[in-house]
Design a protein around this motif. Structure first.
Motif, PDB file in Angstrom:
ATOM      1  N   PRO A 147      -1.503  71.989   8.027  1.00 32.40           N
ATOM      2  CA  PRO A 147      -2.377  72.037   9.212  1.00 32.40           C
ATOM      3  C   PRO A 147      -3.861  72.130   8.880  1.00 32.40           C
ATOM      4  N   ASN A 148      -4.188  72.467   7.621  1.00 31.72           N
ATOM      5  CA  ASN A 148      -5.591  72.534   7.213  1.00 31.72           C
ATOM      6  C   ASN A 148      -6.028  71.333   6.378  1.00 31.72           C
ATOM      7  N   ALA A 149      -5.104  70.411   6.084  1.00 31.78           N
ATOM      8  CA  ALA A 149      -5.443  69.235   5.279  1.00 31.78           C
ATOM      9  C   ALA A 149      -5.929  68.133   6.204  1.00 31.78           C
ATOM     10  N   GLY A 150      -7.218  67.812   6.105  1.00 29.50           N
ATOM     11  CA  GLY A 150      -7.727  66.802   7.023  1.00 29.50           C
ATOM     12  C   GLY A 150      -8.803  65.914   6.453  1.00 29.50           C
ATOM     13  N   LEU A 151      -9.230  66.185   5.234  1.00 29.75           N
ATOM     14  CA  LEU A 151     -10.366  65.445   4.697  1.00 29.75           C
ATOM     15  C   LEU A 151     -10.060  63.964   4.503  1.00 29.75           C
ATOM     16  N   ALA A 152      -8.791  63.607   4.309  1.00 31.39           N
ATOM     17  CA  ALA A 152      -8.446  62.195   4.110  1.00 31.39           C
ATOM     18  C   ALA A 152      -8.219  61.469   5.433  1.00 31.39           C
ATOM     19  N   ASN A 153      -8.205  62.192   6.549  1.00 32.35           N
ATOM     20  CA  ASN A 153      -7.964  61.575   7.855  1.00 32.35           C
ATOM     21  C   ASN A 153      -9.276  61.322   8.580  1.00 32.35           C
ATOM     22  N   PRO A 154      -9.306  60.359   9.483  1.00 37.99           N
ATOM     23  CA  PRO A 154     -10.516  60.148  10.290  1.00 37.99           C
ATOM     24  C   PRO A 154     -10.715  61.305  11.261  1.00 37.99           C
ATOM     25  N   ILE A 155     -11.972  61.692  11.466  1.00 38.97           N
ATOM     26  CA  ILE A 155     -12.241  62.790  12.397  1.00 38.97           C
ATOM     27  C   ILE A 155     -12.148  62.282  13.833  1.00 38.97           C
ATOM     28  N   TYR A 156     -11.686  63.133  14.713  1.00 41.34           N
ATOM     29  CA  TYR A 156     -11.557  62.830  16.141  1.00 41.34           C
ATOM     30  C   TYR A 156     -10.813  61.527  16.396  1.00 41.34           C
ATOM     31  N   ALA A 157      -9.769  61.264  15.623  1.00 40.91           N
ATOM     32  CA  ALA A 157      -8.923  60.089  15.883  1.00 40.91           C
ATOM     33  C   ALA A 157      -8.093  60.365  17.127  1.00 40.91           C
ATOM     34  N   SER A 158      -8.026  59.423  18.034  1.00 42.29           N
ATOM     35  CA  SER A 158      -7.269  59.596  19.267  1.00 42.29           C
ATOM     36  C   SER A 158      -5.772  59.574  18.965  1.00 42.29           C
ATOM     37  N   PRO A 159      -4.944  60.093  19.879  1.00 37.16           N
ATOM     38  CA  PRO A 159      -3.491  60.098  19.656  1.00 37.16           C
ATOM     39  C   PRO A 159      -2.947  58.715  19.335  1.00 37.16           C
ATOM     40  N   SER A 160      -2.086  58.658  18.320  1.00 38.19           N
ATOM     41  CA  SER A 160      -1.539  57.392  17.848  1.00 38.19           C
ATOM     42  C   SER A 160      -0.216  57.675  17.146  1.00 38.19           C
ATOM     43  N   PRO A 161       0.559  56.639  16.780  1.00 38.53           N
ATOM     44  CA  PRO A 161       1.792  56.881  16.026  1.00 38.53           C
ATOM     45  C   PRO A 161       1.555  57.614  14.709  1.00 38.53           C
ATOM     46  N   MET A 162       0.370  57.470  14.121  1.00 37.68           N
ATOM     47  CA  MET A 162       0.058  58.161  12.875  1.00 37.68           C
ATOM     48  C   MET A 162      -0.216  59.646  13.125  1.00 37.68           C
ATOM     49  N   HIS A 163      -0.955  59.931  14.184  1.00 40.03           N
ATOM     50  CA  HIS A 163      -1.270  61.307  14.579  1.00 40.03           C
ATOM     51  C   HIS A 163      -0.969  61.419  16.067  1.00 40.03           C
ATOM     52  N   TRP A 164       0.185  61.972  16.389  1.00 39.53           N
ATOM     53  CA  TRP A 164       0.679  61.968  17.766  1.00 39.53           C
ATOM     54  C   TRP A 164      -0.291  62.624  18.748  1.00 39.53           C
ATOM     55  N   CYS A 165      -0.968  63.659  18.314  1.00 36.22           N
ATOM     56  CA  CYS A 165      -1.903  64.365  19.196  1.00 36.22           C
ATOM     57  C   CYS A 165      -3.341  64.198  18.733  1.00 36.22           C
ATOM     58  N   GLY A 166      -3.598  63.221  17.856  1.00 38.42           N
ATOM     59  CA  GLY A 166      -4.947  62.973  17.374  1.00 38.42           C
ATOM     60  C   GLY A 166      -5.353  63.926  16.263  1.00 38.42           C
ATOM     61  N   THR A 167      -6.613  63.851  15.877  1.00 39.26           N
ATOM     62  CA  THR A 167      -7.162  64.747  14.854  1.00 39.26           C
ATOM     63  C   THR A 167      -8.391  65.448  15.405  1.00 39.26           C
ATOM     64  N   ASP A 168      -8.791  66.529  14.732  1.00 32.61           N
ATOM     65  CA  ASP A 168      -9.939  67.307  15.214  1.00 32.61           C
ATOM     66  C   ASP A 168     -11.199  66.953  14.431  1.00 32.61           C
TER      67      ASP A 168
END
Length: 285
Positions: free
Chosen positions: A45-66
């Motif tokens: 839940p704290n690993a996020g540096l490799a993900n895009p910030i504020y990504a909208s909900p999608s199959p990759m991130h069901w509830c988006g990213t922060d």
């Protein structure tokens, strides 16, 4: 007895069924989420540096990213474990302190009763959130400190309920009979009084749990709860507040919805249990 409580067709039965289902689902999520994260089935839940910030909900991130690219879904699921852990620890400690003090105060009376009543009434008159904020500020952030702040808030509630019942029960015939046969106060408190007053505690415990979830969320929202890296619904809502006006709704909606549904389930369970116990008391009369 539990079957009759959960399976009844009355309003209390329906509320209880919904409450049991919701609380059981959250408990299951609270147990499984850390395990799935440990097994790498779910991302940290704290690993996020490799993900895009504020990504909208999608199959990759069901509830988006922060704002740090952390998966909102995993943080929301992990928040259930944190919330139930803190609330359970706090209420069990409050129960372990408030119930014995209430029994002793109500049974013994006199000066001990007056001192304890004044102390507990002073704490009880303070608003719950205000008292928890002051205690959290003095203790600092952290899981044990948050649990301690909540614990102090709820001790007076258990004390008042148990003390009033103990003062009434101590004049009952079976207590008088035990006293006349030579039973001491410790034996009477443990053997007879505890069984008579403990029946009201489950309802209060359930309703306090719902209130404690909101108070913990309020502490996190004010920045006085748990450290930022711990997934906690109130803290995540506070972090999502700045992004909400720009249309980034998912970072606030999912933690808020998770908190709302848990509080609703606990409230349903408490109200259903209270109505059922009232019905049982009327039938026994």
């Amino acid at each position: 007895m539990a079957v009759g409580f959960v399976g009844g067709g009355t309003l209390s039965g329906r509320m209880a069924r919904w409450g049991v289902a919701i609380v059981a689902a959250y408990a299951l999520v609270a147990v499984l989420t850390p395990l799935l994260v440990h097994l790498a089935v779910l991302p940290d839940p704290n690993a996020g540096l490799a993900n895009p910030i504020y990504a909208s909900p999608s199959p990759m991130h069901w509830c988006g990213t922060d704002r740090l690219g952390r998966d909102v879904c995993v943080r929301t699921l992990s928040g259930a474990s944190v919330a139930l852990q803190v609330v359970l620890i706090a209420l069990l400690i409050a129960l372990a302190i408030g119930v014995p003090l209430g029994m002793v105060s109500g049974y013994l009376g006199g000066g001990v009763d007056r001192v304890l009543v004044v102390l507990m009434d002073t704490l009880y008159t303070l608003p719950v959130l205000l008292l928890s904020v002051v205690l959290a500020f003095l203790l600092g952030r952290g899981l044990p400190n948050a649990a301690a702040a909540l614990c102090v808030v709820y001790v007076p509630q258990y004390f008042r309920v148990v003390r009033n019942q103990s003062a009434q029960v101590k004049s009952e015939l079976f207590i008088e009979a035990a006293r006349s046969l030579g039973a001491g106060p410790a034996w009477i408190l443990r053997r007879y009084l505890f069984r008579s007053v403990i029946t009201s505690v489950p309802v209060l415990l359930t309703l306090n749990a719902a209130d404690a979830v909101l108070v913990l969320g309020g502490l996190g929202f004010l920045g006085l709860g748990l450290p930022e890296m711990i997934p906690e619904w109130g803290g995540d809502l506070q972090q999502a507040l700045t992004a909400l006006p720009t249309g980034i709704w998912w970072t606030a909606v999912y933690p808020g919805l998770a908190m709302f549904v848990l509080v609703l389930g606990l409230s349903f369970l408490g109200e259903g249990l209270e109505q059922w116990l009232s019905g049982q008391a009327l039938r026994s009369d």
